[in-house]
Design an enzyme around this catalytic site. Structure first.
Site, PDB file in Angstrom:
ATOM      1  N   GLY A 262      14.889  -3.210  -4.392  1.00 29.70           N
ATOM      2  CA  GLY A 262      15.068  -1.868  -3.853  1.00 29.70           C
ATOM      3  C   GLY A 262      15.811  -1.900  -2.533  1.00 29.70           C
ATOM      4  O   GLY A 262      16.688  -2.745  -2.292  1.00 29.70           O
ATOM      5  N   SER A 263      15.462  -0.982  -1.636  1.00 31.19           N
ATOM      6  CA  SER A 263      16.249  -0.769  -0.418  1.00 31.19           C
ATOM      7  C   SER A 263      16.216  -1.929   0.561  1.00 31.19           C
ATOM      8  O   SER A 263      17.027  -1.973   1.494  1.00 31.19           O
ATOM      9  CB  SER A 263      15.768   0.502   0.285  1.00 31.19           C
ATOM     10  OG  SER A 263      16.020   1.635  -0.527  1.00 31.19           O
ATOM     11  N   VAL A 264      15.303  -2.893   0.383  1.00 33.83           N
ATOM     12  CA  VAL A 264      15.321  -4.089   1.233  1.00 33.83           C
ATOM     13  C   VAL A 264      16.668  -4.794   1.104  1.00 33.83           C
ATOM     14  O   VAL A 264      17.145  -5.427   2.052  1.00 33.83           O
ATOM     15  CB  VAL A 264      14.149  -5.022   0.844  1.00 33.83           C
ATOM     16  CG1 VAL A 264      14.313  -6.383   1.478  1.00 33.83           C
ATOM     17  CG2 VAL A 264      12.825  -4.411   1.269  1.00 33.83           C
TER      18      VAL A 264
END
Length: 679
Positions: free
Chosen positions: A385-387
């Protein structure tokens, strides 16, 4: 008268020999073979025959009695001679056959099978005693033991043979013990000496089984085993060293465990088995038929080489705390699984690697099927995801394609590669700064910046961060994750990768990405083995992996400051990031939240309500010491149990505890407030 005399003479010639010189008794004519005299037994038999009354068969017609008698004698002699010859030849044939059999057997013994028989004979005398090598210990970076070995015994028994001997002894004398009572006594003794582990019933069941060999108990103290065997010689004792894990489940996902014969089964105990096990020693000698060692027969002495001690980069104190926090987060969030990794920001050394529901290697591993036996932090990749937006942030700054304060007009959605991508919340066009794009975790803004970077440079940055390749940390079962080769990208691939979908990584890989930013742009591949110490005390340091320059030091420092926006608070909400609960008062913390939909294996599409929740952060942004990565598998709540889906509270707990443990001074400058949204 003259006529009568000749007539008498002619009559007498038919019955006796002609007159002449009489031979003296015993005299023999020249050339005539002397007939052997009759034996006394033969004469007695003949006289007995003469004395018997004549029967019809004995009466021969006149003039033929003598000739018939002689004929019968000749026939009898011939028959007896033929019988003797037959018996003589048969006896010779039997002797010849026996001699041939003996010669054949002698040939096999002395020629054909000589070597094997000599070896067998020698083997019956030769005895080789094995001297087990002591298994090496596993210790943390401070030499605190995680695993070590003590000498122990296993109690053995041969049910069928012992019971037969007891029954035979009972038949010979009533003074011998009753077999069943003897077995019950043994079971009570074993259970009593071992604190009822196992209990008497379990021991008795083994004693009464039809097996030829059984283990009654393992991991028995040598003194206790000697006492039992002395009282009941039917019980044997076999050396089986006992592996001790003083921390129980502490770092069990890393350390692993051994099987019943002392060899590695899981984790480092398995992958480093050759280093830890050492080499058994042995000595060979001859023993006589009485079981006594033959003096001077000792030979082939090989001294045991004990296993080496393995020194890990782990810190037991940090590992213990992180493992506790991970288990607590699982319980509070309702997640299926939770994992966390702590790295040294400068060296990449693994200080802690924790999972929830970890097994206890000091107990029977085979009975812990409900526990986590593996190490998901290195073996279970997931979509981050956004990591993963740190890749786009680093690339756009490294290539000079934007600045932290540039204001972008970010719409609520974007068309890219034939797909429409939305932000996680509905909004119109928003004036987000580049810092705000990542602080607010805008998918649309991230893709707008990624288009400036382009697929080729973006793919190159992914590889520099170590994605799609194993880290080489030194743990078994490590996964490389998945990054699609650029020549296989479709139109939508570049619309997914920058926002952390369409690729996968392990938690260790994810944490390693942030280590590169914490270490001024230099990625040091993580490692968990620090050194090995040989039995003689010599220490061999594990070579430090080669450094990999990902971005410049200036870019890394800039990105760290941009990621402070994620933990920034704003009562009005305009300048607040997505992970304010990760912040630790008095310290500059930097990090990134992540949420990724999980794939539904039934349709190959994404679930609408099943997520991976991640967080990666740096403590601290102004003086990096630690890098912390966290993953929650589909939690129902935040890691602290509050409403939401965030791992930021768990980062807060771990980072705050580390600051206190190390007495890290407060950041001299909390840092200027960051602008996420232009006003």
């Amino acid at each position: 008268m003259s006529r009568a005399a000749p007539r008498r003479a002619s009559q007498s010639q038919s019955t006796r020999p002609a007159r002449g010189l009489r031979r003296p008794p015993g005299a023999q004519e020249v050339g005539q073979r002397k007939r052997p005299g009759k034996t006394q037994k033969a004469r007695q038999a003949q006289e007995a025959t003469k004395s018997r009354p004549a029967t019809r068969s004995d009466v021969a017609p006149a003039g033929r009695s003598t000739r018939a008698r002689r004929t019968r004698q000749v026939v009898d002699v011939g028959t007896r001679g033929a019988s003797f010859v037959f018996r003589h030849r048969t006896g010779n044939a039997v002797i010849l056959v026996l001699m041939l059999v003996a010669a054949t057997q002698l040939f096999f013994l002395q020629v054909s099978h000589a070597a094997g028989l000599r070896a067998q004979a020698a083997g019956q005398l030769k005895v080789t005693d094995v001297q087990p090598a002591a298994r090496g210990s596993i210790v943390d970076r401070n030499n605190d033991r995680l695993a070590f070995t003590i000498e122990a015994r296993a109690l053995t028994f041969q049910p069928k043979r012992i019971r037969r001997q007891l029954e035979e002894a009972r038949k010979k004398t009533s003074a011998a013990p009753d077999p069943q009572q003897r077995l019950r006594d043994i079971a009570q003794e074993v259970a009593g000496k071992l604190n009822n582990k196992p209990d008497a019933a379990a021991v008795l069941k083994k004693l009464q089984s039809d097996e030829t060999f059984v283990y009654l108990a393992r991991a028995v103290d040598p003194a206790v085993a000697s006492a039992i065997c002395a009282k009941y010689p039917e019980v044997g004792a076999e050396r089986q060293d006992l592996r001790q894990y003083p921390g129980g489940s502490l770092a069990a996902n890393v350390v692993g465990g051994i099987d019943w014969d002392g060899h590695g089964l899981l984790g480092l105990e398995d992958s480093l088995d050759a280093v830890l096990a050492g080499t058994d020693g042995s000595v060979t000698y001859d023993r006589g038929s009485d079981g006594v060692v033959i003096p001077g027969s000792y030979r082939n002495r090989h001294k045991a080489v004990h296993g080496s001690t393995v020194v890990l980069t782990l810190d037991n104190d940090i590992q213990f705390y992180v493992q506790q926090q991970v288990q607590q987060a699982k319980n509070l969030s309702g997640a299926h699984n939770v994992s966390a990794v702590v790295l040294d920001a400068k060296t990449g050394e693994v200080l802690a690697m924790a999972n929830d529901n970890t097994f206890d290697p000091s107990q029977d591993i085979g009975r812990q099927g409900d526990k986590q036996l593996g190490n998901p932090a290195v073996s279970s990749p997931f979509e981050p995801g956004s990591v993963n937006k740190i890749v786009a942030a680093s690339a756009v700054i490294e290539h000079g394609l934007s600045s932290p304060d540039e204001v972008l007009q970010v719409p609520g959605s974007i068309q890219m590669g034939g797909v429409t991508v939305h932000d996680a919340w509905e909004h119109g066009v928003m004036p987000y700064t580049t810092t705000g794009v990542f602080g607010k975790s805008s998918n649309v803004g991230t893709l707008m910046l990624s288009q400036r970077v382009g697929p080729e440079r973006y793919y190159d940055m992914l590889r520099k961060f170590g994605l799609g390749q194993r880290t080489g940390v030194g743990l078994p079962g490590e996964s490389a994750g998945l990054v699609p080769p650029i020549d296989q990208w479709s139109g939508s691939t570049f619309a997914n990768l920058p926002i952390g979908q369409g690729l996968s990584m392990t938690l260790l890989q994810m944490t390693g990405m942030y280590q590169a930013i914490a270490n001024d742009g230099v990625r040091v591949p993580p490692r968990i083995i620090k050194a090995t110490v040989a039995p003689d005390g010599s220490r061999t340091e594990e070579p430090r992996p080669d450094d990999i320059r990902v971005v410049s030091a200036q870019t890394a420092q800039t990105v760290r400051q941009m990621l402070r926006a994620v933990v920034q608070r704003d009562p009005m909400g305009y300048q607040q990031g997505t992970g304010p609960t990760a912040g630790v008062p008095g310290y500059q913390m930097a990090g990134k939240t992540g949420t990724a939909q999980q794939i539904n294996p039934g349709c190959g599409c994404y679930f609408d309500d099943v997520y991976w929740i991640t967080f990666a952060g740096i403590a601290t942004a102004d003086n990096p010491r630690y890098v912390i990565g966290i993953m929650l598998d589909n939690p129902a709540r935040n890691s602290d149990g509050a409403p939401g889906h965030s791992a930021a509270p768990l980062f807060h707990n771990i980072a705050g505890w580390l600051m206190q443990r190390e007495n890290v001074p407060l950041s001299p400058d909390p840092g200027p407030p960051l602008v996420l949204q232009a006003t």
